[in-house]
Design a protein around this motif. Structure first.
Motif, PDB file in Angstrom:
ATOM      1  N   LEU A   1       0.780  -1.141   0.185  1.00  0.00           N
ATOM      2  CA  LEU A   1       0.089  -0.176  -0.064  1.00  0.00           C
ATOM      3  C   LEU A   1       0.794   1.323   0.184  1.00  0.00           C
ATOM      4  O   LEU A   1       1.776   1.419   0.971  1.00  0.00           O
ATOM      5  N   MET A   2       0.700   2.089  -1.026  1.00  0.00           N
ATOM      6  CA  MET A   2       1.419   3.499  -0.885  1.00  0.00           C
ATOM      7  C   MET A   2       0.348   4.499  -0.688  1.00  0.00           C
ATOM      8  O   MET A   2      -0.543   4.619  -1.173  1.00  0.00           O
ATOM      9  N   VAL A   3       0.766   5.262   0.326  1.00  0.00           N
ATOM     10  CA  VAL A   3      -0.470   6.200   1.019  1.00  0.00           C
ATOM     11  C   VAL A   3       0.492   7.705   0.869  1.00  0.00           C
ATOM     12  O   VAL A   3       1.402   8.086   1.402  1.00  0.00           O
ATOM     13  N   TYR A   4      -0.104   8.600   0.261  1.00  0.00           N
ATOM     14  CA  TYR A   4      -0.039   9.982   0.345  1.00  0.00           C
ATOM     15  C   TYR A   4       0.101  10.609   1.780  1.00  0.00           C
ATOM     16  O   TYR A   4      -0.991  10.582   2.712  1.00  0.00           O
ATOM     17  N   THR A   5       1.333  10.976   2.252  1.00  0.00           N
ATOM     18  CA  THR A   5       1.171  11.534   3.583  1.00  0.00           C
ATOM     19  C   THR A   5       2.177  12.845   3.709  1.00  0.00           C
ATOM     20  O   THR A   5       3.221  12.892   3.618  1.00  0.00           O
ATOM     21  N   PRO A   6       1.659  13.971   3.547  1.00  0.00           N
ATOM     22  CA  PRO A   6       2.148  15.289   3.406  1.00  0.00           C
ATOM     23  C   PRO A   6       3.025  15.432   4.513  1.00  0.00           C
ATOM     24  O   PRO A   6       2.862  15.216   5.679  1.00  0.00           O
ATOM     25  N   CYS A   7       4.016  16.312   4.405  1.00  0.00           N
ATOM     26  CA  CYS A   7       5.026  16.692   5.401  1.00  0.00           C
ATOM     27  C   CYS A   7       5.118  18.154   5.500  1.00  0.00           C
ATOM     28  O   CYS A   7       5.642  18.889   4.681  1.00  0.00           O
ATOM     29  N   GLN A   8       4.886  18.843   6.749  1.00  0.00           N
ATOM     30  CA  GLN A   8       4.666  20.164   6.794  1.00  0.00           C
ATOM     31  C   GLN A   8       6.259  20.741   6.832  1.00  0.00           C
ATOM     32  O   GLN A   8       6.051  22.087   5.876  1.00  0.00           O
ATOM     33  N   LYS A   9       7.265  20.205   7.257  1.00  0.00           N
ATOM     34  CA  LYS A   9       8.469  20.722   7.245  1.00  0.00           C
ATOM     35  C   LYS A   9       8.926  20.944   5.848  1.00  0.00           C
ATOM     36  O   LYS A   9       9.692  21.917   5.427  1.00  0.00           O
ATOM     37  N   GLY A  10       8.675  19.803   5.057  1.00  0.00           N
ATOM     38  CA  GLY A  10       9.211  19.733   3.709  1.00  0.00           C
ATOM     39  C   GLY A  10       8.497  20.521   2.607  1.00  0.00           C
ATOM     40  O   GLY A  10       8.795  21.058   1.600  1.00  0.00           O
ATOM     41  N   PHE A  11       7.154  20.424   2.679  1.00  0.00           N
ATOM     42  CA  PHE A  11       6.207  20.727   1.626  1.00  0.00           C
ATOM     43  C   PHE A  11       5.996  22.357   2.181  1.00  0.00           C
ATOM     44  O   PHE A  11       5.530  23.074   0.902  1.00  0.00           O
ATOM     45  N   VAL A  12       6.108  22.821   3.162  1.00  0.00           N
ATOM     46  CA  VAL A  12       6.054  24.141   3.779  1.00  0.00           C
ATOM     47  C   VAL A  12       4.569  24.539   3.356  1.00  0.00           C
ATOM     48  O   VAL A  12       4.014  25.154   2.457  1.00  0.00           O
ATOM     49  N   TYR A  13       3.786  24.277   4.302  1.00  0.00           N
ATOM     50  CA  TYR A  13       2.341  24.727   4.385  1.00  0.00           C
ATOM     51  C   TYR A  13       1.862  24.764   5.783  1.00  0.00           C
ATOM     52  O   TYR A  13       2.423  24.669   6.637  1.00  0.00           O
ATOM     53  N   GLU A  14       0.769  25.391   5.823  1.00  0.00           N
ATOM     54  CA  GLU A  14      -0.011  25.736   6.960  1.00  0.00           C
ATOM     55  C   GLU A  14      -0.260  24.501   7.765  1.00  0.00           C
ATOM     56  O   GLU A  14      -0.770  23.636   7.358  1.00  0.00           O
ATOM     57  N   THR A  15      -0.085  24.392   9.067  1.00  0.00           N
ATOM     58  CA  THR A  15      -0.384  23.213   9.796  1.00  0.00           C
ATOM     59  C   THR A  15      -1.462  22.415   9.516  1.00  0.00           C
ATOM     60  O   THR A  15      -1.639  21.238   9.409  1.00  0.00           O
ATOM     61  N   PRO A  16      -2.684  23.080   9.858  1.00  0.00           N
ATOM     62  CA  PRO A  16      -3.951  22.569   9.684  1.00  0.00           C
ATOM     63  C   PRO A  16      -4.470  21.883   8.165  1.00  0.00           C
ATOM     64  O   PRO A  16      -5.297  21.248   8.166  1.00  0.00           O
ATOM     65  N   ARG A  17      -3.454  22.175   7.191  1.00  0.00           N
ATOM     66  CA  ARG A  17      -3.751  21.918   5.932  1.00  0.00           C
ATOM     67  C   ARG A  17      -3.449  20.478   5.395  1.00  0.00           C
ATOM     68  O   ARG A  17      -3.673  20.128   4.281  1.00  0.00           O
ATOM     69  N   SER A  18      -3.020  19.477   6.293  1.00  0.00           N
ATOM     70  CA  SER A  18      -2.558  18.125   5.927  1.00  0.00           C
ATOM     71  C   SER A  18      -3.568  17.458   5.409  1.00  0.00           C
ATOM     72  O   SER A  18      -3.421  16.916   4.296  1.00  0.00           O
ATOM     73  N   ILE A  19      -4.839  17.665   5.959  1.00  0.00           N
ATOM     74  CA  ILE A  19      -6.030  16.631   5.235  1.00  0.00           C
ATOM     75  C   ILE A  19      -6.350  17.280   3.949  1.00  0.00           C
ATOM     76  O   ILE A  19      -6.759  16.667   2.938  1.00  0.00           O
ATOM     77  N   ASP A  20      -6.637  18.708   3.867  1.00  0.00           N
ATOM     78  CA  ASP A  20      -6.812  19.221   2.549  1.00  0.00           C
ATOM     79  C   ASP A  20      -5.816  18.951   1.526  1.00  0.00           C
ATOM     80  O   ASP A  20      -6.279  18.736   0.539  1.00  0.00           O
ATOM     81  N   LEU A  21      -4.757  18.829   1.869  1.00  0.00           N
ATOM     82  CA  LEU A  21      -3.697  18.431   0.737  1.00  0.00           C
ATOM     83  C   LEU A  21      -3.917  17.128   0.241  1.00  0.00           C
ATOM     84  O   LEU A  21      -3.787  16.862  -0.919  1.00  0.00           O
ATOM     85  N   GLY A  22      -4.274  16.066   1.566  1.00  0.00           N
ATOM     86  CA  GLY A  22      -4.324  14.878   1.060  1.00  0.00           C
ATOM     87  C   GLY A  22      -5.802  14.608   0.082  1.00  0.00           C
ATOM     88  O   GLY A  22      -5.582  13.397  -0.460  1.00  0.00           O
ATOM     89  N   ARG A  23      -6.525  15.606   0.273  1.00  0.00           N
ATOM     90  CA  ARG A  23      -7.750  15.541  -0.668  1.00  0.00           C
ATOM     91  C   ARG A  23      -7.458  16.302  -2.152  1.00  0.00           C
ATOM     92  O   ARG A  23      -7.844  15.530  -3.135  1.00  0.00           O
ATOM     93  N   LEU A  24      -6.649  17.436  -1.940  1.00  0.00           N
ATOM     94  CA  LEU A  24      -6.536  18.153  -3.143  1.00  0.00           C
ATOM     95  C   LEU A  24      -5.486  17.243  -4.340  1.00  0.00           C
ATOM     96  O   LEU A  24      -5.766  17.415  -5.196  1.00  0.00           O
TER      97      LEU A  24
END
Length: 354
Positions: free
Chosen positions: A235-258
């Motif tokens: 299983l390969m799962v998209y898991t955003p990284c706030q430090k490397g992607f540089v985005y606002e902390t609450p946006r993890s799930i938003d990015l996971g959908r976008l």
């Protein structure tokens, strides 16, 4: 001594009103194999995935963690967040170690040295291990069909060691190994390795799927399908990284959908019995890649031509899944129809939305 038959667990599939359900909470186990209080970054995508995965698997689970973010952040100072057995292995031996655990439990159960059902054996490897350094050992475990689930938590970089590029880093992604500059304005020139499809093509007897933290019920169901499959699963799962992607902390799930809605992370399952891909997952909407890119600092240097290249790539992904493209996405693949993301007026508009 008589050989004892190995009894395996069978996990029920969670009901969901629709594939894109975001605020639906089905009946979940009350136990927490992955507890709060760990040392990952706020908004950490891999830790969100870890909790979903372990909760779906249950308490009779053994976790294997090759070197990566989730090893270093979660096993310091003699303290770990795991309520189930967890073992660390070297970054290159994720598959061989996991295969050894699965083979050992089968042998112990058959010889009567271990009572009870076969545990859910899950290896959680970052893309640095799963896609690069440990690719051979993981392929070996899948090829030999050991009864285990190997997960690539894909944060698209070597985040643990300072945000270096991996083979899963997307085109245009800025890392310490792919900085943009006058000679290479887009940063990373290569497109990401199509890892999950490689695993399905090379190990057709295995259950293989892609998932995202943006769709938790779908993710947990695919974990359970992989564990219910007798033999190896991937299983390969998209898991955003706030430090490397540089985005606002609450946006993890938003990015996971976008990332799914814009076509950069296709969601599918490989059916080992029918030997075919299942592309039935459809996000609620289809969006241009610019809506995903503009929320992340790692893409802030891109020009219109680079965004158009990514849109072309996403469009090809949609076509691969048999999805008809709306006119807006076709037009977005032409740089003439795009605005330079680095332009001051565009940056101001983005700043008001985040």
């Amino acid at each position: 001594m008589a050989t004892i038959e190995v009894q395996r667990q069978l996990l029920p599939i969670l009901d969901s009103p629709n594939q894109g359900a975001r605020f639906y909470n089905p009946e979940l186990p009350s136990s927490e194999p992955f507890v709060p209080g760990h040392r990952t970054c706020a908004g950490c995508g891999p830790s969100i995935q870890y909790r979903m995965t372990s909760k779906a698997a249950g308490d009779n689970t053994i976790l294997v963690g090759p070197t990566g973010c989730m090893y270093v952040a979660n096993s310091s100072y003699l303290c770990t967040p795991y309520n189930v057995p967890w073992a660390h292995t070297q970054i290159g031996s994720a598959g061989s170690f996991t295969a050894g655990v699965a083979a050992a439990y089968e042998a112990m159960i058959r010889k009567g040295k271990w009572k009870g059902k076969f545990p859910n054996i899950i290896c959680e490897a970052g893309d640095g291990s799963a896609s690069d350094i440990g690719l051979a050992s993981i392929s070996g475990a899948l090829y030999r069909n050991h009864d285990c689930l190997i997960i690539c938590y894909d944060n698209e970089q070597y985040a643990n060691t300072g945000i270096q590029a991996s083979s899963r880093t997307p085109y245009g992604g800025m890392t310490t190994f792919s900085p943009p500059g006058p000679e290479v304005p887009e940063g990373k020139k290569l497109y990401p390795k199509d890892l999950a499809r490689m695993m399905a093509a090379g190990h057709p007897h295995c259950y293989v799927a892609t998932a995202s933290v943006g769709y938790p019920i779908d993710l947990m169901n695919k974990v359970r399908k992989g564990l219910n499959h007798k033999g190896a699963a991937y299983l390969m799962v998209y898991t955003p990284c706030q430090k490397g992607f540089v985005y606002e902390t609450p946006r993890s799930i938003d990015l996971g959908r976008l990332v799914v809605e814009c076509g950069l992370y296709p969601m599918w399952e490989w059916n080992p019995e029918k030997r075919e891909f299942n592309y039935s997952f459809r996000p609620a909407s289809m969006r241009p890649v610019s809506e995903y890119l503009k929320l992340q600092g790692r893409f802030g240097h891109l020009h219109a031509e680079h965004i158009a290249n990514l849109q072309k790539f996403a469009n090809e992904q949609w076509k691969m899944m048999g999805v008809a493209l709306p006119e807006a996405l076709i037009k977005s693949a032409d740089a003439k129809n795009l605005t330079n993301m680095a332009a001051a007026t565009e940056a101001a508009a983005v700043a008001e939305t985040v």
